[in-house]
Write a protein that holds these residues in place. Structure first.
Motif, mmCIF file in Angstrom:
data_model
loop_
_atom_site.group_PDB
_atom_site.id
_atom_site.type_symbol
_atom_site.label_atom_id
_atom_site.label_comp_id
_atom_site.label_asym_id
_atom_site.label_seq_id
_atom_site.Cartn_x
_atom_site.Cartn_y
_atom_site.Cartn_z
ATOM 1 N N LEU A 63 0.595 -1.221 0.052
ATOM 2 C CA LEU A 63 -0.012 0.058 0.027
ATOM 3 C C LEU A 63 0.791 1.211 -0.008
ATOM 4 O O LEU A 63 0.635 2.451 -0.667
ATOM 5 C CB LEU A 63 -1.022 0.095 1.152
ATOM 6 N N LYS A 64 1.772 1.298 0.875
ATOM 7 C CA LYS A 64 2.656 2.404 0.927
ATOM 8 C C LYS A 64 3.600 2.512 -0.398
ATOM 9 O O LYS A 64 3.951 3.718 -0.937
ATOM 10 C CB LYS A 64 3.566 2.262 2.207
ATOM 11 N N LYS A 65 3.759 1.507 -0.690
ATOM 12 C CA LYS A 65 4.765 1.609 -2.116
ATOM 13 C C LYS A 65 3.897 2.472 -3.422
ATOM 14 O O LYS A 65 4.557 3.039 -3.961
ATOM 15 C CB LYS A 65 5.080 0.183 -2.476
ATOM 16 N N HIS A 66 2.569 2.239 -3.257
ATOM 17 C CA HIS A 66 1.824 2.978 -4.038
ATOM 18 C C HIS A 66 1.262 4.187 -3.603
ATOM 19 O O HIS A 66 0.265 4.721 -4.171
ATOM 20 C CB HIS A 66 0.704 2.012 -4.545
ATOM 21 N N ASN A 67 1.900 4.789 -2.626
ATOM 22 C CA ASN A 67 1.733 5.981 -2.090
ATOM 23 C C ASN A 67 0.450 6.371 -1.394
ATOM 24 O O ASN A 67 -0.390 7.199 -1.426
ATOM 25 C CB ASN A 67 1.806 7.199 -3.127
ATOM 26 N N VAL A 68 -0.395 5.148 -0.780
ATOM 27 C CA VAL A 68 -1.496 5.223 -0.002
ATOM 28 C C VAL A 68 -1.103 5.430 1.537
ATOM 29 O O VAL A 68 -0.179 5.001 2.029
ATOM 30 C CB VAL A 68 -2.273 3.819 -0.053
ATOM 31 N N GLN A 69 -1.912 6.573 1.754
ATOM 32 C CA GLN A 69 -1.906 6.702 3.437
ATOM 33 C C GLN A 69 -2.532 5.662 4.284
ATOM 34 O O GLN A 69 -3.666 5.565 3.867
ATOM 35 C CB GLN A 69 -2.334 8.340 3.508
ATOM 36 N N VAL A 70 -1.798 5.216 5.178
ATOM 37 C CA VAL A 70 -2.466 3.952 5.732
ATOM 38 C C VAL A 70 -2.740 4.239 7.051
ATOM 39 O O VAL A 70 -1.718 4.812 7.988
ATOM 40 C CB VAL A 70 -1.623 2.518 5.572
ATOM 41 N N PHE A 71 -3.783 4.217 7.836
ATOM 42 C CA PHE A 71 -4.226 4.296 9.119
ATOM 43 C C PHE A 71 -4.497 2.834 9.734
ATOM 44 O O PHE A 71 -4.747 2.039 9.094
ATOM 45 C CB PHE A 71 -5.540 5.184 9.356
ATOM 46 N N ARG A 72 -4.170 2.892 11.034
ATOM 47 C CA ARG A 72 -4.426 1.596 11.889
ATOM 48 C C ARG A 72 -5.366 1.856 13.090
ATOM 49 O O ARG A 72 -5.235 3.071 13.473
ATOM 50 C CB ARG A 72 -3.071 1.105 12.333
ATOM 51 N N PRO A 73 -6.051 1.005 13.389
ATOM 52 C CA PRO A 73 -6.948 1.159 14.599
ATOM 53 C C PRO A 73 -6.014 1.127 15.741
ATOM 54 O O PRO A 73 -4.933 0.606 15.754
ATOM 55 C CB PRO A 73 -7.979 -0.066 14.684
ATOM 56 N N TRP A 74 -6.466 1.623 17.022
ATOM 57 C CA TRP A 74 -5.863 1.270 18.265
ATOM 58 C C TRP A 74 -5.774 -0.049 18.554
ATOM 59 O O TRP A 74 -6.752 -1.058 18.233
ATOM 60 C CB TRP A 74 -6.769 1.917 19.596
ATOM 61 N N LYS A 75 -4.772 -0.473 19.181
ATOM 62 C CA LYS A 75 -4.747 -1.865 19.890
ATOM 63 C C LYS A 75 -5.713 -2.256 21.246
ATOM 64 O O LYS A 75 -5.521 -1.275 22.008
ATOM 65 C CB LYS A 75 -3.297 -2.183 20.256
ATOM 66 N N LEU A 76 -6.420 -2.956 20.895
ATOM 67 C CA LEU A 76 -7.299 -3.455 22.112
ATOM 68 C C LEU A 76 -6.674 -4.951 22.466
ATOM 69 O O LEU A 76 -6.542 -5.880 21.831
ATOM 70 C CB LEU A 76 -8.780 -3.567 21.565
ATOM 71 N N PRO A 77 -6.732 -5.295 23.769
ATOM 72 C CA PRO A 77 -6.382 -6.391 24.227
ATOM 73 C C PRO A 77 -6.860 -7.662 23.698
ATOM 74 O O PRO A 77 -8.257 -7.498 24.328
ATOM 75 C CB PRO A 77 -5.952 -6.361 25.709
ATOM 76 N N GLU A 78 -6.527 -8.669 23.729
ATOM 77 C CA GLU A 78 -7.380 -9.950 23.538
ATOM 78 C C GLU A 78 -8.676 -9.793 22.453
ATOM 79 O O GLU A 78 -9.760 -10.508 22.823
ATOM 80 C CB GLU A 78 -7.957 -10.400 24.746
ATOM 81 N N VAL A 79 -8.291 -8.932 21.630
ATOM 82 C CA VAL A 79 -9.506 -8.696 20.459
ATOM 83 C C VAL A 79 -8.919 -8.753 19.211
ATOM 84 O O VAL A 79 -7.634 -8.304 18.880
ATOM 85 C CB VAL A 79 -10.032 -7.212 20.714
ATOM 86 N N ASN A 80 -9.533 -9.847 18.029
ATOM 87 C CA ASN A 80 -8.891 -9.783 16.976
ATOM 88 C C ASN A 80 -9.410 -8.666 16.084
ATOM 89 O O ASN A 80 -10.659 -8.460 15.965
ATOM 90 C CB ASN A 80 -9.604 -11.164 16.050
#
Length: 304
Positions: A63-80
């Motif tokens: 994704l970043k190779k193609h110049n896409v801005q990538v967001f990630r969610p917060w980490k929650l313990p014991e949650v997929n």
């Protein structure tokens, strides 16, 4: 954030990618909520967090190779939190927050910053009677394709995620679009039969192409509608075995670039040789053992 997603394959500018962190212990069979995860647990094949992280890092890099801005969610313990697609979905400039099944409700907590960055008038909370998940919603030109299950035994299936009320809700919210619903085959136990979401049996790619698994639809006429819209010559049909490995669930960065699993040999060759699409191959088979693949892992926010 000015959201904009009108088409499944338009040039991607910004996306949320799920995270592998804190997946927790392998679930029991009783705690799984799709047939593929259930099978993986029974066979001792459920993936480790380390294996999932390796695959998701490869996706992030492409994704970043193609110049896409990538967001990630917060980490929650014991949650997929691998599958960002179903937490919310963007259509035009609106973000629709889904009514997730009870097993997955807490995932939405990790998206607070993203939700807060959207103008309040464009943040849509669906009514309680509307069941909708992003994997069942596909956008193509003026169409919104919706995967549904409308039989009376809807509540008996953990894999029934989008109901008839969702179809009417989308028609009201987007009166200028054609909302087409497709009834999907459901089976909580057999991943060779049941279809979790519409993007597990059908997906547009390129400008006017589509990947499809014919037997994922309850009604032949729904399959025929897709052939009429795209043209039979523009449709690649996957086998039951290819559906099982989730071949339709690739992800478009643009009409010219698709991210696909490296083992999808027949599909990848067809996209390259027949459709002229650049295929970015990455390993993603371990993730597939949890019932989702590449499209499932993403929540597009901005496309051209």
């Amino acid at each position: 954030m000015i959201l904009n997603v009108k088409d499944e394959t338009a040039r991607l500018k910004a996306v949320v990618l799920g995270i592998p962190d804190g997946m927790g212990d392998e679930p029991s069979v009783e705690d799984t909520f799709d047939s593929k995860s259930k099978e993986s647990v029974k066979k001792g094949l459920y993936p480790t967090e380390e294996a999932v992280r390796m695959e998701m890092n490869a996706f992030d890099s492409v994704l970043k190779k193609h110049n896409v801005q990538v967001f990630r969610p917060w980490k929650l313990p014991e949650v997929n939190q691998v599958f960002a697609r179903d937490v919310a979905l963007v259509i035009d400039d609106k973000m629709i927050i889904a009514n997730l099944i009870e097993d997955r409700e807490e995932e939405q907590e990790a998206y607070e910053l993203i939700f807060n960055s959207v103008p309040k008038k464009n943040l849509i909370h669906v009514p309680s009677e509307v069941h909708i998940e992003g994997g069942d919603i596909l956008l193509w030109k003026e169409f919104i394709f919706v995967g549904t299950y409308k039989k009376d035994d809807y509540s008996n299936f953990k894999t029934a995620r989008t109901n008839a009320a969702a179809v009417e809700f989308l028609k009201d919210l987007f009166p200028n679009k054609w909302v087409l619903d497709f009834d999907l085959v459901k089976d909580d136990d057999d991943p060779y039969k049941g279809i979790l979401h519409l993007d597990c049996t059908f997906q547009p790619v390129g400008h006017n192409k589509a990947i499809i698994y014919k037997d994922g639809f309850i009604h032949q006429r729904h399959y025929d509608v897709i052939l009429d819209l795209f043209g039979r010559q523009n449709v690649f049909e996957v086998t039951q075995e290819e559906m099982y490995w989730m071949n339709p669930n690739v992800f478009s960065i643009s009409p010219e670039v698709v991210v696909s699993e490296k083992n999808f040999t027949r599909l990848n060759q067809h996209m390259r040789d027949e459709w002229g699409i650049t295929v970015e191959e990455i390993p993603y088979r371990e993730v597939s053992r949890m019932g989702g693949l590449l499209r499932c892992s993403t929540m597009p926010l901005i496309r051209d």
